[in-house]
Design a protein around this motif. Structure first.
Motif, PDB file in Angstrom:
ATOM      1  N   THR A  23     -26.696  19.628 -35.853  1.00 37.09           N
ATOM      2  CA  THR A  23     -28.118  19.395 -36.129  1.00 37.09           C
ATOM      3  C   THR A  23     -28.510  19.615 -37.582  1.00 37.09           C
ATOM      4  O   THR A  23     -29.567  19.148 -38.012  1.00 37.09           O
ATOM      5  CB  THR A  23     -28.988  20.317 -35.250  1.00 37.09           C
ATOM      6  N   ASP A  24     -27.691  20.328 -38.362  1.00 36.93           N
ATOM      7  CA  ASP A  24     -28.097  20.594 -39.741  1.00 36.93           C
ATOM      8  C   ASP A  24     -26.869  20.828 -40.604  1.00 36.93           C
ATOM      9  O   ASP A  24     -25.773  21.101 -40.094  1.00 36.93           O
ATOM     10  CB  ASP A  24     -29.019  21.814 -39.794  1.00 36.93           C
ATOM     11  N   VAL A  25     -27.064  20.739 -41.922  1.00 29.32           N
ATOM     12  CA  VAL A  25     -25.955  20.917 -42.842  1.00 29.32           C
ATOM     13  C   VAL A  25     -26.465  21.557 -44.129  1.00 29.32           C
ATOM     14  O   VAL A  25     -27.561  21.241 -44.597  1.00 29.32           O
ATOM     15  CB  VAL A  25     -25.263  19.566 -43.151  1.00 29.32           C
ATOM     16  N   ILE A  26     -25.688  22.475 -44.680  1.00 33.18           N
ATOM     17  CA  ILE A  26     -25.965  23.091 -45.974  1.00 33.18           C
ATOM     18  C   ILE A  26     -24.662  23.088 -46.763  1.00 33.18           C
ATOM     19  O   ILE A  26     -23.608  23.464 -46.242  1.00 33.18           O
ATOM     20  CB  ILE A  26     -26.485  24.532 -45.821  1.00 33.18           C
ATOM     21  N   VAL A  27     -24.731  22.679 -48.011  1.00 35.75           N
ATOM     22  CA  VAL A  27     -23.546  22.600 -48.854  1.00 35.75           C
ATOM     23  C   VAL A  27     -23.621  23.683 -49.922  1.00 35.75           C
ATOM     24  O   VAL A  27     -24.635  23.803 -50.621  1.00 35.75           O
ATOM     25  CB  VAL A  27     -23.430  21.209 -49.518  1.00 35.75           C
ATOM     26  N   ASP A  28     -22.574  24.483 -50.027  1.00 28.57           N
ATOM     27  CA  ASP A  28     -22.504  25.525 -51.045  1.00 28.57           C
ATOM     28  C   ASP A  28     -22.080  24.883 -52.362  1.00 28.57           C
ATOM     29  O   ASP A  28     -20.966  24.396 -52.507  1.00 28.57           O
ATOM     30  CB  ASP A  28     -21.499  26.599 -50.612  1.00 28.57           C
ATOM     31  N   GLN A  29     -22.988  24.894 -53.333  1.00 27.16           N
ATOM     32  CA  GLN A  29     -22.688  24.272 -54.621  1.00 27.16           C
ATOM     33  C   GLN A  29     -22.209  25.303 -55.642  1.00 27.16           C
ATOM     34  O   GLN A  29     -22.040  25.002 -56.793  1.00 27.16           O
ATOM     35  CB  GLN A  29     -23.931  23.549 -55.150  1.00 27.16           C
ATOM     36  N   PHE A  49     -25.145  11.847 -32.961  1.00 30.90           N
ATOM     37  CA  PHE A  49     -24.451  11.308 -31.796  1.00 30.90           C
ATOM     38  C   PHE A  49     -23.008  10.902 -32.102  1.00 30.90           C
ATOM     39  O   PHE A  49     -22.240  10.618 -31.176  1.00 30.90           O
ATOM     40  CB  PHE A  49     -25.213  10.113 -31.216  1.00 30.90           C
ATOM     41  N   ASN A  50     -22.644  10.867 -33.374  1.00 32.47           N
ATOM     42  CA  ASN A  50     -21.242  10.623 -33.726  1.00 32.47           C
ATOM     43  C   ASN A  50     -20.483  11.933 -33.932  1.00 32.47           C
ATOM     44  O   ASN A  50     -19.284  11.906 -34.240  1.00 32.47           O
ATOM     45  CB  ASN A  50     -21.145   9.768 -34.997  1.00 32.47           C
ATOM     46  N   HIS A  51     -21.190  13.059 -33.805  1.00 37.16           N
ATOM     47  CA  HIS A  51     -20.560  14.384 -33.860  1.00 37.16           C
ATOM     48  C   HIS A  51     -19.777  14.575 -35.164  1.00 37.16           C
ATOM     49  O   HIS A  51     -18.615  14.988 -35.160  1.00 37.16           O
ATOM     50  CB  HIS A  51     -19.633  14.599 -32.650  1.00 37.16           C
ATOM     51  N   ARG A  52     -20.457  14.284 -36.282  1.00 30.31           N
ATOM     52  CA  ARG A  52     -19.761  14.399 -37.560  1.00 30.31           C
ATOM     53  C   ARG A  52     -20.759  14.641 -38.691  1.00 30.31           C
ATOM     54  O   ARG A  52     -21.961  14.419 -38.537  1.00 30.31           O
ATOM     55  CB  ARG A  52     -18.955  13.126 -37.838  1.00 30.31           C
ATOM     56  N   ILE A  53     -20.221  15.097 -39.828  1.00 28.32           N
ATOM     57  CA  ILE A  53     -20.984  15.223 -41.060  1.00 28.32           C
ATOM     58  C   ILE A  53     -20.426  14.191 -42.034  1.00 28.32           C
ATOM     59  O   ILE A  53     -19.214  14.146 -42.281  1.00 28.32           O
ATOM     60  CB  ILE A  53     -20.871  16.629 -41.676  1.00 28.32           C
ATOM     61  N   VAL A  54     -21.327  13.370 -42.588  1.00 30.48           N
ATOM     62  CA  VAL A  54     -20.899  12.275 -43.454  1.00 30.48           C
ATOM     63  C   VAL A  54     -21.482  12.472 -44.849  1.00 30.48           C
ATOM     64  O   VAL A  54     -22.657  12.822 -44.999  1.00 30.48           O
ATOM     65  CB  VAL A  54     -21.359  10.916 -42.884  1.00 30.48           C
ATOM     66  N   GLU A  55     -20.650  12.250 -45.858  1.00 33.63           N
ATOM     67  CA  GLU A  55     -21.120  12.313 -47.243  1.00 33.63           C
ATOM     68  C   GLU A  55     -21.238  10.898 -47.797  1.00 33.63           C
ATOM     69  O   GLU A  55     -20.301  10.100 -47.706  1.00 33.63           O
ATOM     70  CB  GLU A  55     -20.152  13.122 -48.110  1.00 33.63           C
ATOM     71  N   TRP A  56     -22.413  10.617 -48.367  1.00 38.81           N
ATOM     72  CA  TRP A  56     -22.634   9.340 -49.044  1.00 38.81           C
ATOM     73  C   TRP A  56     -22.779   9.632 -50.532  1.00 38.81           C
ATOM     74  O   TRP A  56     -23.728  10.286 -50.965  1.00 38.81           O
ATOM     75  CB  TRP A  56     -23.897   8.654 -48.515  1.00 38.81           C
ATOM     76  N   LYS A  57     -21.807   9.154 -51.298  1.00 43.09           N
ATOM     77  CA  LYS A  57     -21.886   9.321 -52.739  1.00 43.09           C
ATOM     78  C   LYS A  57     -23.075   8.531 -53.290  1.00 43.09           C
ATOM     79  O   LYS A  57     -23.557   7.587 -52.668  1.00 43.09           O
ATOM     80  CB  LYS A  57     -20.595   8.835 -53.406  1.00 43.09           C
ATOM     81  N   TYR A  58     -23.529   8.937 -54.456  1.00 44.15           N
ATOM     82  CA  TYR A  58     -24.657   8.256 -55.090  1.00 44.15           C
ATOM     83  C   TYR A  58     -24.334   6.778 -55.298  1.00 44.15           C
ATOM     84  O   TYR A  58     -23.308   6.426 -55.879  1.00 44.15           O
ATOM     85  CB  TYR A  58     -24.977   8.936 -56.422  1.00 44.15           C
ATOM     86  N   ASN A  59     -25.192   5.908 -54.764  1.00 42.03           N
ATOM     87  CA  ASN A  59     -25.062   4.447 -54.859  1.00 42.03           C
ATOM     88  C   ASN A  59     -23.874   3.896 -54.066  1.00 42.03           C
ATOM     89  O   ASN A  59     -23.467   2.748 -54.270  1.00 42.03           O
ATOM     90  CB  ASN A  59     -24.947   3.987 -56.317  1.00 42.03           C
ATOM     91  N   PHE A  89     -28.822  16.894 -46.603  1.00 48.03           N
ATOM     92  CA  PHE A  89     -28.737  17.756 -47.778  1.00 48.03           C
ATOM     93  C   PHE A  89     -28.360  16.881 -48.970  1.00 48.03           C
ATOM     94  O   PHE A  89     -27.469  16.035 -48.871  1.00 48.03           O
ATOM     95  CB  PHE A  89     -27.688  18.855 -47.579  1.00 48.03           C
ATOM     96  N   ILE A  90     -29.055  17.069 -50.093  1.00 46.21           N
ATOM     97  CA  ILE A  90     -28.775  16.308 -51.315  1.00 46.21           C
ATOM     98  C   ILE A  90     -28.364  17.293 -52.400  1.00 46.21           C
ATOM     99  O   ILE A  90     -29.106  18.229 -52.708  1.00 46.21           O
ATOM    100  CB  ILE A  90     -30.015  15.506 -51.759  1.00 46.21           C
ATOM    101  N   ASP A  91     -27.190  17.081 -52.973  1.00 42.13           N
ATOM    102  CA  ASP A  91     -26.712  18.022 -53.991  1.00 42.13           C
ATOM    103  C   ASP A  91     -27.202  17.620 -55.379  1.00 42.13           C
ATOM    104  O   ASP A  91     -27.968  16.658 -55.543  1.00 42.13           O
ATOM    105  CB  ASP A  91     -25.188  18.136 -53.935  1.00 42.13           C
ATOM    106  N   GLU A  92     -26.744  18.362 -56.391  1.00 37.42           N
ATOM    107  CA  GLU A  92     -27.207  18.130 -57.758  1.00 37.42           C
ATOM    108  C   GLU A  92     -26.761  16.780 -58.302  1.00 37.42           C
ATOM    109  O   GLU A  92     -27.375  16.239 -59.226  1.00 37.42           O
ATOM    110  CB  GLU A  92     -26.693  19.250 -58.666  1.00 37.42           C
ATOM    111  N   MET A  93     -25.692  16.225 -57.744  1.00 36.91           N
ATOM    112  CA  MET A  93     -25.179  14.930 -58.192  1.00 36.91           C
ATOM    113  C   MET A  93     -25.806  13.766 -57.416  1.00 36.91           C
ATOM    114  O   MET A  93     -25.367  12.635 -57.533  1.00 36.91           O
ATOM    115  CB  MET A  93     -23.653  14.897 -58.027  1.00 36.91           C
ATOM    116  N   LYS A  94     -26.829  14.083 -56.604  1.00 39.34           N
ATOM    117  CA  LYS A  94     -27.536  13.100 -55.784  1.00 39.34           C
ATOM    118  C   LYS A  94     -26.667  12.537 -54.663  1.00 39.34           C
ATOM    119  O   LYS A  94     -26.961  11.472 -54.114  1.00 39.34           O
ATOM    120  CB  LYS A  94     -28.090  11.949 -56.638  1.00 39.34           C
TER     121      LYS A  94
END
Length: 228
Positions: A222-228, A188-198, A175-180
């Motif tokens: 298997t999936d992720v949705i972010v409430d913006q 397989f790591n059983h986690r949700i990871v956020e990568w900030k832009y750059n 999922f990509i938010d408005e701030m990219k």
């Protein structure tokens, strides 16, 4: 449900997927070996059979009409031929005939012969109206997508499989938010990871306590949705 039972269920589901894959692969191989098994080929064959039946029925109908008309024509020619024969007999009996009489007999015979060879009341006319329903093959074109640029850059991961903040292990949902910013399901790591832009590495926002069913754990997300 304990971990062993859960792994057993997952293994069974994987076996089902593998079995479905093998069956589908077999269908592909059969289709390659025998293209005639295509479902649309069966429709074309059925159309061909029905079209031939219609043509054969019409052909038989026209043959019967022609034979009936031909017989009528022959009967009329025989009547003229009998009449000509009577004239010939009469001349033979009386022995009173000249060149004009012979020419007249000869011309009658010629006309009767022409009538037999080329009957004027019978002919075949082509009709522009089709006897059968025509079909056509419509091939839907696949939508054309713009190709990715050849010189791409890695925006997340790129450091091999692993559990470090700069690594991913079988990423699935994204999922990509408005701030990219990119939110990645690290399966397989059983986690949700956020990568900030750059950013050079990510940060865990869910499931940082390993695999499990607790409120602070994830189990093969298997999936992720972010409430913006």
């Amino acid at each position: 449900m304990d971990l062993v039972q859960h792994r057993q269920i997952l293994s069974e589901e994987l076996s089902y997927i593998i079995n479905d894959y093998d069956q589908f692969k077999q269908r592909i191989n059969e289709r390659k070996q025998d293209p005639q098994k295509h479902s649309l080929i069966k429709q074309i064959n059925l159309w061909e059979i029905k079209s031939i039946e219609i043509i054969q029925q019409k052909a038989q109908e026209y043959r019967e009409i022609l034979m009936k008309s031909s017989q009528t024509c022959i009967n009329q020619i025989e009547m003229k031929l009998n009449n000509l024969n009577e004239q010939i007999k009469q001349f033979q009996k009386e022995k009173e005939f000249n060149e004009i009489n012979l020419n007249h007999l000869s011309n009658q015979l010629i006309e009767i012969t022409k009538e037999l060879n080329n009957p004027s009341n019978m002919s075949i006319q082509q009709n522009s109206r089709s006897l059968i329903n025509e079909i056509s093959i419509i091939l839907s074109k696949k939508p054309k997508f713009n190709k990715w640029k050849q010189n791409a850059i890695t925006v997340a991961g790129g450091n091999g499989l692993g559990q470090e903040f700069s690594q991913l292990n079988y990423p699935k949902g994204i999922f990509i938010d408005e701030m990219k910013n990119i939110f990645i399901v690290d399966y397989f790591n059983h986690r949700i990871v956020e990568w900030k832009y750059n950013a050079k590495q990510g940060q865990i926002i869910a499931g940082e306590n390993g695999q499990g069913n607790r409120m602070d754990q994830l189990n093969y997300p298997t999936d992720v949705i972010v409430d913006q």
